[in-house]
Enzyme design. Structure first.
Site, PDB file in Angstrom:
ATOM      1  N   THR A   1       1.985  -2.080   8.941  1.00 56.13           N
ATOM      2  CA  THR A   1       2.384  -2.884  10.019  1.00 56.13           C
ATOM      3  C   THR A   1       2.613  -4.253   9.505  1.00 56.13           C
ATOM      4  OG1 THR A   1       0.021  -3.536  10.463  1.00 56.13           O
ATOM      5  CG2 THR A   1       0.905  -1.619  11.803  1.00 56.13           C
TER       6      THR A   1
ATOM      7  N   ASP B   1       0.901  -1.361   0.008  1.00 56.38           N
ATOM      8  CA  ASP B   1      -0.003  -0.081   0.052  1.00 56.38           C
ATOM      9  C   ASP B   1       0.852   1.216  -0.030  1.00 56.38           C
ATOM     10  OD1 ASP B   1       0.994   0.323   2.559  1.00 56.38           O
ATOM     11  OD2 ASP B   1      -1.000   0.176   3.561  1.00 56.38           O
TER      12      ASP B   1
ATOM     13  N   HIS C   1       6.362 -31.381   9.782  1.00 59.78           N
ATOM     14  CA  HIS C   1       5.834 -30.051   9.269  1.00 59.78           C
ATOM     15  C   HIS C   1       4.723 -30.350   8.203  1.00 59.78           C
ATOM     16  CE1 HIS C   1       8.850 -28.550  11.752  1.00 59.78           C
ATOM     17  NE2 HIS C   1       9.794 -28.986  10.964  1.00 59.78           N
TER      18      HIS C   1
ATOM     19  N   HIS D   1       9.259 -24.438   8.346  1.00 64.67           N
ATOM     20  CA  HIS D   1       8.299 -25.111   9.048  1.00 64.67           C
ATOM     21  C   HIS D   1       6.786 -24.885   8.706  1.00 64.67           C
ATOM     22  CE1 HIS D   1      10.801 -25.276  13.146  1.00 64.67           C
ATOM     23  NE2 HIS D   1      11.490 -25.837  12.263  1.00 64.67           N
TER      24      HIS D   1
ATOM     25  N   CYS E   1       2.654  -3.365   4.126  1.00 62.48           N
ATOM     26  CA  CYS E   1       1.888  -2.354   4.674  1.00 62.48           C
ATOM     27  C   CYS E   1       2.441  -1.627   5.821  1.00 62.48           C
ATOM     28  CB  CYS E   1       0.452  -2.772   4.626  1.00 62.48           C
ATOM     29  SG  CYS E   1      -0.003  -3.790   6.286  1.00 62.48           S
TER      30      CYS E   1
END
Length: 145
Positions: free
Chosen positions: A68, A9, A134, A99, A66
């Site tokens: 955060t 963004d 995994h 993993h 973005c």
């Protein structure tokens, strides 16, 4: 030449450009899904576009950015073929691939600096899925239809 999908963004626009140049210097082809300016935009539109592009490639990988990293991570993970991981350390990025077979790295441009972002991206792209136990865990992630 492997293609890496990128999208951000407005908050992640500068970091996306920095990472695009870094990836190209490492020999990757970069597919930029936007945004193409710092003008305010809605991150879900860009995250959905990148997630669809990654889903369309059997070994597709992407990086979403973005402010955060949280919003793009939530959005990308709405796609059944996407395993998006929000990472703030190199160890998280390496283990997300090893993993969780993550195929989209999410970064917070307002959370980490440029050097750390490059290092996290490198750790993510250099990582490989370990399989074994995994895979059994990955098989249990999706809810039955």
């Amino acid at each position: 030449m492997r293609t890496i999908h990128l999208a951000s963004d407005h908050a992640g626009f500068a970091l996306k450009g920095l990472l695009a140049r870094h990836l190209e210097s490492r020999g990757y082809a970069v597919q930029d899904h936007g945004t193409h300016s710092t003008e305010s935009c809605d991150y879900p539109v860009l995250a959905h576009a990148l997630a669809a592009a990654v889903e369309a490639e059997p070994e597709g990988l992407g990086v979403l950015i973005c402010g955060t990293g949280i919003g793009v991570s939530i959005t990308a993970n709405r796609h059944p073929g996407i395993r998006a991981a929000l990472c703030a350390t190199e160890l998280q990025a390496r283990l997300a691939r090893e993993h969780n077979n993550a195929n989209v790295l999410c970064l917070g441009a307002r959370i980490i600096g440029d050097e750390l972002a490059r290092a996290i991206t490198d750790a993510f792209l250099d990582g490989h899925f370990a399989g074994g136990r995994h895979q059994r865990r990955l098989d249990r992630i999706n809810l039955p239809a």
